[in-house]
Design a protein around this motif. Structure first.
Motif, mmCIF file in Angstrom:
data_model
loop_
_atom_site.group_PDB
_atom_site.id
_atom_site.type_symbol
_atom_site.label_atom_id
_atom_site.label_comp_id
_atom_site.label_asym_id
_atom_site.label_seq_id
_atom_site.Cartn_x
_atom_site.Cartn_y
_atom_site.Cartn_z
ATOM 1 N N UNK A 81 10.422 13.613 -2.611
ATOM 2 C CA UNK A 81 9.932 12.289 -3.009
ATOM 3 C C UNK A 81 8.613 11.974 -2.314
ATOM 4 N N UNK A 82 8.541 12.335 -1.050
ATOM 5 C CA UNK A 82 7.372 12.018 -0.224
ATOM 6 C C UNK A 82 6.109 12.683 -0.755
ATOM 7 N N UNK A 83 6.186 13.975 -1.077
ATOM 8 C CA UNK A 83 5.006 14.709 -1.536
ATOM 9 C C UNK A 83 4.474 14.155 -2.854
ATOM 10 N N UNK A 84 5.351 13.514 -3.623
ATOM 11 C CA UNK A 84 4.932 12.962 -4.903
ATOM 12 C C UNK A 84 4.578 11.476 -4.836
ATOM 13 N N UNK A 85 4.625 10.919 -3.621
ATOM 14 C CA UNK A 85 4.348 9.489 -3.482
ATOM 15 C C UNK A 85 3.224 9.170 -2.498
ATOM 16 N N UNK A 86 3.027 10.047 -1.500
ATOM 17 C CA UNK A 86 1.969 9.775 -0.534
ATOM 18 C C UNK A 86 1.489 11.067 0.108
ATOM 19 N N UNK A 87 0.225 11.080 0.512
ATOM 20 C CA UNK A 87 -0.424 12.330 0.902
ATOM 21 C C UNK A 87 -0.142 12.850 2.292
ATOM 22 N N UNK A 88 0.477 12.037 3.164
ATOM 23 C CA UNK A 88 0.687 12.546 4.524
ATOM 24 C C UNK A 88 2.154 12.923 4.762
ATOM 25 N N UNK A 119 2.822 17.908 -9.047
ATOM 26 C CA UNK A 119 1.978 18.246 -10.206
ATOM 27 C C UNK A 119 0.846 19.217 -9.900
ATOM 28 N N UNK A 120 0.442 19.358 -8.633
ATOM 29 C CA UNK A 120 -0.702 20.199 -8.285
ATOM 30 C C UNK A 120 -0.308 21.459 -7.528
ATOM 31 N N UNK A 121 1.011 21.666 -7.368
ATOM 32 C CA UNK A 121 1.569 22.860 -6.736
ATOM 33 C C UNK A 121 0.924 23.118 -5.361
ATOM 34 N N UNK A 122 0.215 24.247 -5.184
ATOM 35 C CA UNK A 122 -0.340 24.602 -3.868
ATOM 36 C C UNK A 122 -1.389 23.580 -3.426
ATOM 37 N N UNK A 123 -2.236 23.135 -4.364
ATOM 38 C CA UNK A 123 -3.266 22.148 -4.003
ATOM 39 C C UNK A 123 -2.630 20.860 -3.495
ATOM 40 N N UNK A 124 -1.532 20.472 -4.106
ATOM 41 C CA UNK A 124 -0.829 19.265 -3.663
ATOM 42 C C UNK A 124 -0.216 19.447 -2.291
ATOM 43 N N UNK A 125 0.348 20.623 -2.039
ATOM 44 C CA UNK A 125 0.962 20.902 -0.738
ATOM 45 C C UNK A 125 -0.083 20.973 0.370
ATOM 46 N N UNK A 126 -1.299 21.382 0.030
ATOM 47 C CA UNK A 126 -2.366 21.517 1.020
ATOM 48 C C UNK A 126 -3.192 20.237 1.180
ATOM 49 N N UNK A 127 -2.879 19.207 0.412
ATOM 50 C CA UNK A 127 -3.678 17.983 0.400
ATOM 51 C C UNK A 127 -3.823 17.334 1.782
ATOM 52 N N UNK A 128 -2.779 17.308 2.633
ATOM 53 C CA UNK A 128 -2.946 16.685 3.957
ATOM 54 C C UNK A 128 -4.062 17.321 4.790
ATOM 55 N N UNK A 129 -4.297 18.614 4.611
ATOM 56 C CA UNK A 129 -5.352 19.282 5.378
ATOM 57 C C UNK A 129 -6.732 18.837 4.889
ATOM 58 N N UNK A 130 -6.818 18.521 3.592
ATOM 59 C CA UNK A 130 -8.058 17.965 3.049
ATOM 60 C C UNK A 130 -8.302 16.565 3.630
ATOM 61 N N UNK A 142 0.846 -1.193 0.000
ATOM 62 C CA UNK A 142 0.000 0.000 0.000
ATOM 63 C C UNK A 142 0.882 1.245 0.000
ATOM 64 N N UNK A 143 0.366 2.370 -0.533
ATOM 65 C CA UNK A 143 1.191 3.589 -0.670
ATOM 66 C C UNK A 143 1.802 4.075 0.636
ATOM 67 N N UNK A 144 1.118 3.848 1.778
ATOM 68 C CA UNK A 144 1.654 4.374 3.036
ATOM 69 C C UNK A 144 2.943 3.687 3.470
ATOM 70 N N UNK A 145 3.298 2.579 2.818
ATOM 71 C CA UNK A 145 4.566 1.923 3.151
ATOM 72 C C UNK A 145 5.741 2.867 2.906
ATOM 73 N N UNK A 146 5.647 3.704 1.867
ATOM 74 C CA UNK A 146 6.732 4.659 1.615
ATOM 75 C C UNK A 146 6.797 5.705 2.727
ATOM 76 N N UNK A 147 5.647 6.020 3.314
ATOM 77 C CA UNK A 147 5.632 6.948 4.447
ATOM 78 C C UNK A 147 6.368 6.346 5.639
ATOM 79 N N UNK A 148 6.180 5.058 5.894
ATOM 80 C CA UNK A 148 6.910 4.395 6.986
ATOM 81 C C UNK A 148 8.415 4.503 6.746
#
Length: 209
Positions: free
Chosen positions: A37-44, A85-96, A1-7
């Motif tokens: 790498x993290x911001x482009x691989x997983x949302x947290x 790829x989403x610039x500000x929206x991508x950076x703010x994604x964790x708050x969503x 699962x994608x969160x493995x990269x977060x670990x």
């Protein structure tokens, strides 16, 4: 699962920051690369910035200084999360994502892994109680050895416990840090005078048996 990269990224950050905090080994230039790498691989990926910020506060509290090196690479790391790829929206994604953990959110109400483990104790078997046991042991040990602990260890254990309390799927994040704290605390206890005496008695008992 994608969160493995977060670990993986959490462990890398802890390794780099602990080396810097305890041994002044400067590999801080790797922090922005990890966040990129993290911001482009997983949302947290926001957890990465949180971890760096906590270490920065810990250095200020314990060493009474504003670490300019860490501040610089922390600032670069913040800028790095906008390279997606989403610039500000991508950076703010964790708050969503955070909005999905609110009690009145329809996703949280209907998706089991988004619910709190405290709400799911009756639905799961031994694995959920293993989480409770690890949490209890980690808090007991960090309390017993509190004189040897640093601010960032208390803060990160509490922060990871909070996010695991909020959502079942975040339990592994807490377990990673809790096991790390347990290992450090046990090492400190065994290296203490009372720990050495206990170990010597155990060895003598083992030889007798």
């Amino acid at each position: 699962r994608p969160e493995i990269v977060t670990w993986l990224f959490i462990l890398l950050l802890l390794f780099i920051l602990d080396k810097y905090f305890w041994f002044n080994k400067n590999n801080l230039y790797l922090l922005p690369l990890i966040l990129l790498l993290w911001v482009n691989m997983h949302g947290i990926f926001i957890l990465g910035l949180l971890i760096i910020a906590v270490y920065l506060i810990s250095i200020f509290i314990e060493k009474k200084l504003l670490d300019k090196k860490l501040i610089f690479w922390f600032s670069i790391s913040i800028l790095a999360v906008f390279i997606n790829p989403y610039f500000i929206d991508g950076a703010m994604f964790p708050f969503y994502l955070f909005t999905r953990l609110q009690k009145d959110n329809i996703f949280r109400q209907n998706i089991t892994e988004l619910q709190s483990p405290w709400e799911l104790a009756e639905k799961f078997g031994p694995e959920i109680y293993l989480f409770f046991i690890v949490a209890l042991i980690s808090f007991i040990l960090i309390f017993i050895t509190f004189r040897r602990r640093s601010f960032h260890q208390f803060a990160l254990l509490a922060a990871f416990f909070y996010i695991s309390y909020s959502s079942f799927r975040n339990i592994p994040l807490f377990i990673i840090y809790a096991v790390y704290i347990i290992a450090i605390c046990l090492s400190d206890l065994m290296s203490s005078e009372s720990g050495k005496k206990f170990y010597d008695k155990f060895i003598k008992y083992e030889k007798i048996t």
